[in-house]
Design a protein around this motif. Sequence first.
Motif, mmCIF file in Angstrom:
data_model
loop_
_atom_site.group_PDB
_atom_site.id
_atom_site.type_symbol
_atom_site.label_atom_id
_atom_site.label_comp_id
_atom_site.label_asym_id
_atom_site.label_seq_id
_atom_site.Cartn_x
_atom_site.Cartn_y
_atom_site.Cartn_z
ATOM 1 N N PHE A 143 0.851 -1.187 0.000
ATOM 2 C CA PHE A 143 0.000 0.000 0.000
ATOM 3 C C PHE A 143 0.891 1.243 0.000
ATOM 4 O O PHE A 143 1.877 1.290 0.720
ATOM 5 C CB PHE A 143 -0.911 0.012 1.227
ATOM 6 C CG PHE A 143 -1.969 1.077 1.184
ATOM 7 C CD1 PHE A 143 -1.818 2.256 1.888
ATOM 8 C CD2 PHE A 143 -3.101 0.903 0.419
ATOM 9 C CE1 PHE A 143 -2.782 3.246 1.847
ATOM 10 C CE2 PHE A 143 -4.084 1.884 0.358
ATOM 11 C CZ PHE A 143 -3.916 3.060 1.082
ATOM 12 N N PRO A 144 0.576 2.250 -0.810
ATOM 13 C CA PRO A 144 1.462 3.412 -0.944
ATOM 14 C C PRO A 144 1.887 4.010 0.395
ATOM 15 O O PRO A 144 1.063 4.311 1.254
ATOM 16 C CB PRO A 144 0.608 4.394 -1.750
ATOM 17 C CG PRO A 144 -0.271 3.516 -2.566
ATOM 18 C CD PRO A 144 -0.592 2.349 -1.669
ATOM 19 N N ASP A 145 3.193 4.128 0.556
ATOM 20 C CA ASP A 145 3.833 4.822 1.681
ATOM 21 C C ASP A 145 3.762 4.082 3.014
ATOM 22 O O ASP A 145 4.669 4.204 3.826
ATOM 23 C CB ASP A 145 3.242 6.233 1.867
ATOM 24 C CG ASP A 145 3.414 7.086 0.631
ATOM 25 O OD1 ASP A 145 4.450 6.924 -0.051
ATOM 26 O OD2 ASP A 145 2.520 7.886 0.343
ATOM 27 N N VAL A 146 2.687 3.325 3.266
ATOM 28 C CA VAL A 146 2.559 2.680 4.575
ATOM 29 C C VAL A 146 2.378 1.169 4.436
ATOM 30 O O VAL A 146 1.802 0.530 5.297
ATOM 31 C CB VAL A 146 1.379 3.276 5.378
ATOM 32 C CG1 VAL A 146 1.669 4.695 5.790
ATOM 33 C CG2 VAL A 146 0.074 3.191 4.590
ATOM 34 N N GLY A 147 2.861 0.593 3.364
ATOM 35 C CA GLY A 147 2.729 -0.846 3.159
ATOM 36 C C GLY A 147 3.451 -1.633 4.235
ATOM 37 O O GLY A 147 4.497 -1.216 4.743
ATOM 38 N N ILE A 148 2.912 -2.791 4.575
ATOM 39 C CA ILE A 148 3.489 -3.570 5.667
ATOM 40 C C ILE A 148 4.654 -4.444 5.210
ATOM 41 O O ILE A 148 5.431 -4.922 6.036
ATOM 42 C CB ILE A 148 2.423 -4.447 6.346
ATOM 43 C CG1 ILE A 148 1.826 -5.464 5.359
ATOM 44 C CG2 ILE A 148 1.338 -3.583 6.960
ATOM 45 C CD1 ILE A 148 0.865 -6.437 5.998
ATOM 46 N N GLY A 149 4.795 -4.688 3.912
ATOM 47 C CA GLY A 149 5.925 -5.419 3.381
ATOM 48 C C GLY A 149 5.976 -6.877 3.790
ATOM 49 O O GLY A 149 5.053 -7.434 4.383
ATOM 50 N N LEU A 150 7.120 -7.517 3.484
ATOM 51 C CA LEU A 150 7.299 -8.944 3.753
ATOM 52 C C LEU A 150 7.196 -9.244 5.240
ATOM 53 O O LEU A 150 6.602 -10.244 5.641
ATOM 54 C CB LEU A 150 8.652 -9.378 3.191
ATOM 55 C CG LEU A 150 9.023 -10.864 3.238
ATOM 56 C CD1 LEU A 150 9.996 -11.185 2.104
ATOM 57 C CD2 LEU A 150 9.662 -11.253 4.562
ATOM 58 N N LEU A 151 7.778 -8.401 6.066
ATOM 59 C CA LEU A 151 7.733 -8.621 7.511
ATOM 60 C C LEU A 151 6.297 -8.587 8.021
ATOM 61 O O LEU A 151 5.891 -9.430 8.829
ATOM 62 C CB LEU A 151 8.562 -7.568 8.235
ATOM 63 C CG LEU A 151 8.566 -7.625 9.765
ATOM 64 C CD1 LEU A 151 9.096 -8.961 10.259
ATOM 65 C CD2 LEU A 151 9.390 -6.473 10.340
#
Length: 243
Positions: free
Chosen positions: A32-40
Amino acid sequence: MVPMSKRLFAEAFGTFWLVFGGCGSAVLAAAFPDVGIGLLGVSLAFGLTVLTMAYSIGHISGCHLNPAVTVGLWAGGRFPVRDIAPYIIAQLIGAVIAAQLLLFIASGQPDFALTGTGLAVNGYGAQSPGGYSMEAGLAIEAVLTLGFLIIILGSTDSRAPAGFAPIAIGLALTLIHLISIPVTNTSVNPARSTGPALVVGGLAVQQLWLFWLAPIIGALAAGGIYRWLANEPLAPAITGDNL
């Protein structure tokens, strides 16, 4: 004994929660743009789904949420063979419903387009996030499932500290995702793989065999290894008393 109908509903709902929460975090929130939670964040989401359900429905169904876990518990002497098929069917139902609902919600975003790798499907080769081979996928899925089942069997052993099994199991699934998301998008759970694959279709369905074969092999091996390791010829069934 909890009636089978309630146990199966618990398994279906718990698997729904795992697929909707884990895959949902990948589809809706990972980038999600700018605040994505990523792989972790995705790894943690999968672990939290199991941890929360283990405390919520563990005393009802044992909280398998995974055909490989069900088979592995049977191999470890913790689960009756007559209940394997009903449990797996319930898990698959929950996974498919979760994938369908996730697609419905994701489609509410104007720019969403379902691709061959959408809904966090598992895969190897072209379907692998990192382009890993089929052989690499088989190896990592089997080994990580083996480790996962050893943790489940060990933490729910009557000799283990009571009440902490869900934490160990949830953290184990988090660790597994941290290791293997780049390789296969992490399965170790045939139901988790089947739900999104059936919705996406195409190559995801063609490669689905690996995400049944490797976890089942790992689970069967873990059951035998733990029975030998713990000198446990026949252990009590995994219920809420163990969790």
